[in-house]
Scaffold this motif. Structure first.
Motif, PDB file in Angstrom:
ATOM      1  N   GLY A  42      76.171  -1.918  80.617  1.00  0.00           N
ATOM      2  CA  GLY A  42      77.217  -2.763  81.016  1.00  0.00           C
ATOM      3  C   GLY A  42      78.748  -2.099  81.143  1.00  0.00           C
ATOM      4  N   GLY A  43      79.689  -2.752  80.860  1.00  0.00           N
ATOM      5  CA  GLY A  43      80.951  -1.961  80.895  1.00  0.00           C
ATOM      6  C   GLY A  43      82.084  -2.652  80.245  1.00  0.00           C
ATOM      7  N   GLN A  44      83.337  -2.568  80.261  1.00  0.00           N
ATOM      8  CA  GLN A  44      84.311  -3.122  79.567  1.00  0.00           C
ATOM      9  C   GLN A  44      85.284  -3.833  80.762  1.00  0.00           C
ATOM     10  OE1 GLN A  44      86.699  -0.297  77.749  1.00  0.00           O
ATOM     11  NE2 GLN A  44      87.418  -1.950  76.167  1.00  0.00           N
ATOM     12  N   SER A  45      85.793  -5.123  80.251  1.00  0.00           N
ATOM     13  CA  SER A  45      86.712  -5.976  80.686  1.00  0.00           C
ATOM     14  C   SER A  45      87.968  -5.788  80.199  1.00  0.00           C
ATOM     15  CB  SER A  45      86.138  -7.358  81.048  1.00  0.00           C
ATOM     16  OG  SER A  45      87.324  -8.105  81.728  1.00  0.00           O
ATOM     17  N   VAL A  46      89.010  -5.449  80.957  1.00  0.00           N
ATOM     18  CA  VAL A  46      90.286  -5.052  80.467  1.00  0.00           C
ATOM     19  C   VAL A  46      91.484  -5.763  81.454  1.00  0.00           C
ATOM     20  CG1 VAL A  46      91.884  -2.876  79.938  1.00  0.00           C
ATOM     21  CG2 VAL A  46      89.424  -2.677  79.698  1.00  0.00           C
ATOM     22  N   SER A  47      92.419  -6.126  80.377  1.00  0.00           N
ATOM     23  CA  SER A  47      93.645  -6.689  81.048  1.00  0.00           C
ATOM     24  C   SER A  47      94.792  -6.365  80.801  1.00  0.00           C
ATOM     25  CB  SER A  47      93.641  -8.399  80.839  1.00  0.00           C
ATOM     26  OG  SER A  47      93.610  -8.666  79.710  1.00  0.00           O
ATOM     27  N   GLN A  48      94.718  -5.050  80.137  1.00  0.00           N
ATOM     28  CA  GLN A  48      95.916  -4.255  79.675  1.00  0.00           C
ATOM     29  C   GLN A  48      96.867  -3.896  80.719  1.00  0.00           C
ATOM     30  OE1 GLN A  48      97.093  -3.539  76.738  1.00  0.00           O
ATOM     31  NE2 GLN A  48      98.607  -2.129  76.933  1.00  0.00           N
ATOM     32  N   TRP A  49      98.253  -4.275  80.591  1.00  0.00           N
ATOM     33  CA  TRP A  49      99.147  -4.165  81.847  1.00  0.00           C
ATOM     34  C   TRP A  49      99.005  -3.064  82.477  1.00  0.00           C
ATOM     35  CZ3 TRP A  49     103.078  -0.527  81.564  1.00  0.00           C
ATOM     36  CH2 TRP A  49     103.100  -0.002  80.297  1.00  0.00           C
ATOM     37  N   SER A  50      98.815  -1.938  81.726  1.00  0.00           N
ATOM     38  CA  SER A  50      99.069  -0.581  82.382  1.00  0.00           C
ATOM     39  C   SER A  50      97.820  -0.014  83.321  1.00  0.00           C
ATOM     40  CB  SER A  50      99.042   0.645  81.243  1.00  0.00           C
ATOM     41  OG  SER A  50      97.988   0.334  80.439  1.00  0.00           O
ATOM     42  N   VAL A  51      96.511  -0.868  83.344  1.00  0.00           N
ATOM     43  CA  VAL A  51      95.825  -0.545  84.458  1.00  0.00           C
ATOM     44  C   VAL A  51      95.760  -1.199  85.712  1.00  0.00           C
ATOM     45  CG1 VAL A  51      93.951  -0.542  82.725  1.00  0.00           C
ATOM     46  CG2 VAL A  51      94.389  -2.758  83.994  1.00  0.00           C
ATOM     47  N   TYR A  52      96.994  -1.732  85.873  1.00  0.00           N
ATOM     48  CA  TYR A  52      97.462  -2.549  87.075  1.00  0.00           C
ATOM     49  C   TYR A  52      98.610  -1.904  88.173  1.00  0.00           C
ATOM     50  CZ  TYR A  52      94.976  -6.565  85.161  1.00  0.00           C
ATOM     51  OH  TYR A  52      94.081  -7.300  84.420  1.00  0.00           O
ATOM     52  N   ASP A  53      97.888  -0.376  88.324  1.00  0.00           N
ATOM     53  CA  ASP A  53      98.710   0.220  89.084  1.00  0.00           C
ATOM     54  C   ASP A  53      98.241   0.432  90.601  1.00  0.00           C
ATOM     55  OD1 ASP A  53      96.356   1.679  89.074  1.00  0.00           O
ATOM     56  OD2 ASP A  53      96.812   3.496  87.706  1.00  0.00           O
ATOM     57  N   GLU A  87     104.890   8.373  91.695  1.00  0.00           N
ATOM     58  CA  GLU A  87     103.486   8.781  91.205  1.00  0.00           C
ATOM     59  C   GLU A  87     103.266   8.781  89.771  1.00  0.00           C
ATOM     60  OE1 GLU A  87     101.025   9.247  93.571  1.00  0.00           O
ATOM     61  OE2 GLU A  87     102.508   8.632  95.044  1.00  0.00           O
ATOM     62  N   ARG A  88     104.174   8.532  89.029  1.00  0.00           N
ATOM     63  CA  ARG A  88     103.928   8.360  87.577  1.00  0.00           C
ATOM     64  C   ARG A  88     103.024   7.427  86.954  1.00  0.00           C
ATOM     65  NH1 ARG A  88     109.530   7.543  84.954  1.00  0.00           N
ATOM     66  NH2 ARG A  88     109.858   6.018  86.638  1.00  0.00           N
ATOM     67  N   LYS A  89     102.410   7.583  85.770  1.00  0.00           N
ATOM     68  CA  LYS A  89     101.471   6.691  85.484  1.00  0.00           C
ATOM     69  C   LYS A  89     102.124   5.442  84.869  1.00  0.00           C
ATOM     70  CE  LYS A  89      97.989  10.168  83.721  1.00  0.00           C
ATOM     71  NZ  LYS A  89      97.628  10.562  82.258  1.00  0.00           N
ATOM     72  N   LEU A  90     101.630   4.288  85.227  1.00  0.00           N
ATOM     73  CA  LEU A  90     102.347   3.130  84.964  1.00  0.00           C
ATOM     74  C   LEU A  90     102.778   2.921  83.396  1.00  0.00           C
ATOM     75  CD1 LEU A  90     103.667   0.411  86.103  1.00  0.00           C
ATOM     76  CD2 LEU A  90     101.376  -0.432  85.758  1.00  0.00           C
ATOM     77  N   THR A  91     101.729   3.376  82.579  1.00  0.00           N
ATOM     78  CA  THR A  91     101.899   3.312  81.286  1.00  0.00           C
ATOM     79  C   THR A  91     103.224   3.866  80.679  1.00  0.00           C
ATOM     80  OG1 THR A  91     100.863   3.425  79.165  1.00  0.00           O
ATOM     81  CG2 THR A  91     100.594   5.479  80.602  1.00  0.00           C
ATOM     82  N   GLU A  92     103.542   5.146  81.403  1.00  0.00           N
ATOM     83  CA  GLU A  92     104.803   5.960  80.796  1.00  0.00           C
ATOM     84  C   GLU A  92     105.884   5.041  81.880  1.00  0.00           C
ATOM     85  OE1 GLU A  92     104.138   9.683  82.095  1.00  0.00           O
ATOM     86  OE2 GLU A  92     102.360  10.002  80.439  1.00  0.00           O
TER      87      GLU A  92
END
Length: 201
Positions: A42-53, A87-92
């Motif tokens: 299986g896998g992992q369902s994630v809704s952490q804001w930083s993945v929506y890039d 191009e920066r990572k959204l989390t930063e």
């Protein structure tokens, strides 16, 4: 809802569980992002804001962030400027925006506390003093502090028993929840805890 970082307060717990929510350009809330582990398990369902890039392996591109709460409250929208993010990572790049969302949620929980039934100043002062005294005691005798905390638990159970029964007779579940700053399920469980009855009856 997928996994994400959440916030709670000691008093209100999951009744007011906060997080950073995401809005797309059309104003909708995106679905959770599924990450396949590739292991066949299986896998992992994630809704952490930083993945929506908007990246190929991630979710769609977030247009705005806002604080959300399990009670249904939503904070103001904080727009994201993708020209500035580049191009920066959204989390930063959006860390300050995410912090602003947490501050919005802090304001929300402060308002919940203000709307809950007020405590007399004498009770509030005594609780604060007791907290301070037990913390002082812990520095010189941790075991004595543990015993004091246990005595506090016992006292809470004793003094909360009859008020829980009286409140159960005199108020509706909705009224109790509003007065305690909790959702109805949490309020029912709290009342049952102090009244020593099953929360399921």
């Amino acid at each position: 809802m997928g996994e994400r970082e959440t916030w709670t307060t000691e008093e209100f717990g999951s009744s007011h569980e906060g997080a950073v929510g995401v809005l797309l350009a059309d104003g909708t809330v995106p679905a959770s992002v599924f990450f396949d582990t590739g292991s066949g398990a299986g896998g992992q369902s994630v809704s952490q804001w930083s993945v929506y890039d908007g990246g190929l392996a991630h979710g769609p591109r977030a247009a705005a962030l806002r604080a959300v709460c399990s009670c249904g409250w939503n904070g103001p929208e904080h727009k994201l400027d993708w020209n500035e993010i580049g191009e920066r990572k959204l989390t930063e790049a959006a860390a300050v925006t995410a912090d602003a969302c947490m501050e919005d949620w802090d304001t929300h929980t402060a308002e919940v506390e203000q709307s809950a039934i007020p405590l007399p100043e004498t009770v509030t002062a005594l609780l604060a003093q007791l907290h301070e005294e037990i913390e002082k005691l812990a520095k010189t005798s941790p075991l004595a502090a543990v015993r004091a905390a246990r005595r506090l638990e016992v006292t809470a159970g004793q003094v909360g028993y009859w008020p829980a029964h009286d409140a159960r007779q005199d108020t509706t579940a909705e009224q109790a929840a509003a007065a305690l700053g909790l959702n109805e399920t949490a309020a029912r469980k709290l009342m049952a805890h102090f009244g020593r009855w099953s929360p399921y009856r």
